[in-house]
Design an enzyme around this catalytic site. Structure first.
Site, mmCIF file in Angstrom:
data_model
loop_
_atom_site.group_PDB
_atom_site.id
_atom_site.type_symbol
_atom_site.label_atom_id
_atom_site.label_comp_id
_atom_site.label_asym_id
_atom_site.label_seq_id
_atom_site.Cartn_x
_atom_site.Cartn_y
_atom_site.Cartn_z
ATOM 1 N N LYS A 56 18.680 113.164 34.508
ATOM 2 C CA LYS A 56 17.773 113.580 33.426
ATOM 3 C C LYS A 56 16.935 112.394 32.937
ATOM 4 O O LYS A 56 15.778 112.554 32.540
ATOM 5 C CB LYS A 56 18.566 114.201 32.276
ATOM 6 C CG LYS A 56 18.659 115.718 32.355
ATOM 7 C CD LYS A 56 19.702 116.233 33.318
ATOM 8 C CE LYS A 56 19.228 116.780 34.592
ATOM 9 N NZ LYS A 56 20.303 117.261 35.488
ATOM 10 N N VAL B 223 19.873 122.969 43.163
ATOM 11 C CA VAL B 223 19.546 122.260 41.929
ATOM 12 C C VAL B 223 19.262 120.780 42.177
ATOM 13 O O VAL B 223 18.271 120.236 41.684
ATOM 14 C CB VAL B 223 20.708 122.368 40.908
ATOM 15 C CG1 VAL B 223 20.209 122.141 39.516
ATOM 16 C CG2 VAL B 223 21.387 123.700 41.018
ATOM 17 N N HIS C 65 6.557 130.755 14.259
ATOM 18 C CA HIS C 65 5.283 130.721 14.975
ATOM 19 C C HIS C 65 4.563 129.415 14.687
ATOM 20 O O HIS C 65 4.529 128.998 13.529
ATOM 21 C CB HIS C 65 4.417 131.902 14.535
ATOM 22 C CG HIS C 65 3.039 131.865 15.122
ATOM 23 N ND1 HIS C 65 2.804 132.242 16.424
ATOM 24 C CD2 HIS C 65 1.852 131.453 14.596
ATOM 25 C CE1 HIS C 65 1.511 132.080 16.676
ATOM 26 N NE2 HIS C 65 0.913 131.612 15.586
ATOM 27 N N GLY D 32 32.801 110.404 34.226
ATOM 28 C CA GLY D 32 32.806 111.136 35.495
ATOM 29 C C GLY D 32 31.474 111.149 36.207
ATOM 30 O O GLY D 32 30.593 110.307 35.971
ATOM 31 N N THR D 33 31.323 112.127 37.086
ATOM 32 C CA THR D 33 30.081 112.308 37.830
ATOM 33 C C THR D 33 28.927 112.488 36.853
ATOM 34 O O THR D 33 27.859 111.888 36.994
ATOM 35 C CB THR D 33 30.197 113.571 38.721
ATOM 36 O OG1 THR D 33 31.331 113.431 39.569
ATOM 37 C CG2 THR D 33 28.950 113.782 39.541
#
Ligand code: FAD
Ligand code: NAI
Length: 469
Positions: A54, A187, A448, A43-44
């Site tokens: 991207k 967007v 961390h 699809g799109t």
């Protein structure tokens, strides 16, 4: 005699191909019809949307970093050159890899794929008008319409995909324009505008409303606009484009204040029209079978069922955010309902991501929505400037905000601007899906040094015990 299926799906995008796979998993005989003339499913999203955009965002981000940041990290080199043809080729390779992947999944799941325009000739009957002029009838118990969406046109600004382009043209420009004017600060405008700015274009974004990314949290859109401006993007908000004149060597863009007033013109080489998308249902035969659409062409559904028994619809062509992951959710829920299972989508928890640098992500309610609904909430906020990983990497733009119910502490919304927040939003979605409270995140151990600690610190802030700021 028409071949008989349990389900025929029209459209092979994230809605359609996921519906076909889920149907097959549930033991239903499924066919999926796709009319793209490149004979590629996806699809799109895979062909001209999520994936190619991207691919260009990733490559252009590295190019800009090499240009602007590597030196300060102690990485020196003698020359850097943009090879746009190669950049476009690696984008095409990404598209091919993923669309080939859908072919593999279809084979693995024994899904019948057909190339051509699907038309609903009657409930239970789909005619496929093949790309080679052939016609095949498919009989089925259920039809799922997954035909997606298309570019919203702007009257008076005709798209030619070379100088006046849509997102599809913006994914394939063969040279970097000097000045790209983007109509629409949403967007697409910000993602593809970022690509071409990083590659060397001056980019001016003309937005009708008074801020970019209008559906996002106000504080997010304000800070984000400031960051993009710092990067060199030019914004003309509260402004409308009244026309684009095509001259031989340039385009003349006319704009005026959204509320009316004096107009001005400026020159551009390329104009990108990105003012939204609209459902695509042309050539489907909806009128003939009586499937209802609203004024905007959106197919009306209730739990994916249209008003005609046995005809269902999912993805961009029905109500809701036009996002690939939403189409996928629709697909699974719709097929499960057809199979007699309790399919359901929680539309309150569909995350939104803008894949710029830094990224923007959000889920749930914005502060504006909570205020408007009169819901009392508490807020905790943490800037990436105080996050050790972000500081170490010199990526300190942005912040995370957690909004929680003032009484129950249940999380109502999470909003992020920062490097890597497209991945981090998943934690917020998962906690919210379980009805979690800000304290659940605040008391969860986060590794961390990671950027995800910023989410924990923001969640701590809801109860006023942020420790690292
Ligand atoms: P589509 O993907 O549009 O697929 C529908 C398919 O149906 C099309 O291939 C079409 O050819 C076919 N079709 C139509 N009519 C017929 C017919 N009669 N017979 C046969 N076939 C037919 N979303 C995200 O979530 N993340 C992103 O990063 C993102 N980036 C995007 C970037 C761009 C530039 C664009 C344009 C969109 C982006 N989107 C993104 C949106 C995303 O692409 C869509 O929400 C998603 O593709 C919708 O899926 P769908 O299956 O409903 O429709
Ligand atoms: P959009 O709806 O995101 O933004 C359109 C913008 O154009 C809005 O800010 C609107 O106020 C503005 N606008 C409307 N008319 C205008 C006019 N005449 N002049 C100036 N500004 C005007 O639409 P966009 O960017 O075209 O994208 C379409 C859809 O594609 C998105 O809504 C999204 O669903 C999907 N998409 C998603 C991506 C992602 O998830 N990262 C990336 C790209 C697209």
């Amino acid at each position: 005699m028409a071949e008989q299926f349990d389900m025929v799906i029209i459209g092979g995008g994230p809605g359609g191909y996921n519906a076909a796979i889920r149907a097959s998993q549930l033991g239903l005989k499924a066919a999926c019809v796709e009319m793209r003339d490149n004979k590629r499913f996806g699809g799109t999203c895979l062909n001209v949307g999520c994936i190619p955009s991207k691919a260009l965002l990733h490559a252009s981000e590295l190019y800009e970093a090499a240009h602007k940041d590597f030196e300060s990290l102690g990485i020196g080199f003698t020359s850097l050159k943009l090879q746009l043809d190669k950049m476009l080729a690696q984008k095409e390779a990404a598209v091919k890899g993923l669309t080939d992947g859908i072919d593999y999944l279809f084979k693995k799941n024994k899904i019948t794929s057909l190339y051509g325009r699907g038309e609903i000739s009657a409930p239970g009957l789909v005619t496929v008008h093949g790309l080679d002029g052939t016609k095949i009838d498919l009989a089925c118990k259920n039809i799922i319409i997954a035909t997606g969406s298309d570019v919203m046109p702007l009257p008076g600004v005709e798209i030619d995909e070379t100088r006046i382009i849509s997102s599809t043209g913006a994914l394939a420009l063969s040279s970097v324009p000097k000045h790209m004017v983007v109509i629409g600060g949403g967007v697409i405008g910000l993602e593809l505008g970022s690509v071409w700015r990083r590659l060397g274009a001056k980019v001016t974004v003309v937005e009708y409303l008074d801020r970019i990314l209008p559906p996002m949290d106000g504080e997010v859109s304000k800070q984000f606009q400031r960051i993009l401006k710092k990067q060199g993007m030019v914004f003309k908000t509260s402004t409308k484009v009244t026309g684009v004149e095509k001259l031989k060597s340039k385009l003349k863009v006319s704009v005026e204040p959204a509320k009316g007033g004096d107009s001005e013109t400026f020159d551009a080489d390329v104009v990108l029209v990105a003012i939204g998308r609209r459902p695509f249902t042309a050539g489907l035969g909806l009128e003939a079978v009586g499937v209802k659409t609203d004024k905007r062409g959106v197919i009306e559904t209730q739990n994916f069922a249209t008003n005609v028994p046995g005809i269902w619809a999912i993805g961009d062509c029905i109500e809701g955010p036009m996002l690939a992951h939403k189409a996928e959710e629709d697909a699974v829920a719709c097929v499960e309902l057809i199979a007699g299972k309790p399919g359901h989508v929680n539309y309150d928890l569909v995350p939104n991501v803008v894949y710029t640098y830094p990224e923007v992500s959000s889920v749930g309610k914005t502060e504006e929505e909570l205020k408007q609904a009169g819901i009392a909430y508490k807020s905790g906020k943490f800037p990436f400037a105080a996050n050790s990983r972000a500081k170490t990497n010199h990526e300190t733009d942005g912040f995370i905000k957690v909004l929680a119910d003032a009484e129950t502490d249940r999380i109502l919304g999470v909003h992020m601007v920062g490097v890597g927040v497209s991945e981090m939003i998943a934690e917020a979605v998962a906690v919210m899906e379980f009805g979690g409270a800000s304290e659940d995140i605040a008391r969860t151990c986060h590794a961390h040094p990671t950027r995800s600690e910023a989410l924990r610190q923001a969640a701590m802030g809801v109860e006023g015990w942020t420790m690292q700021m």
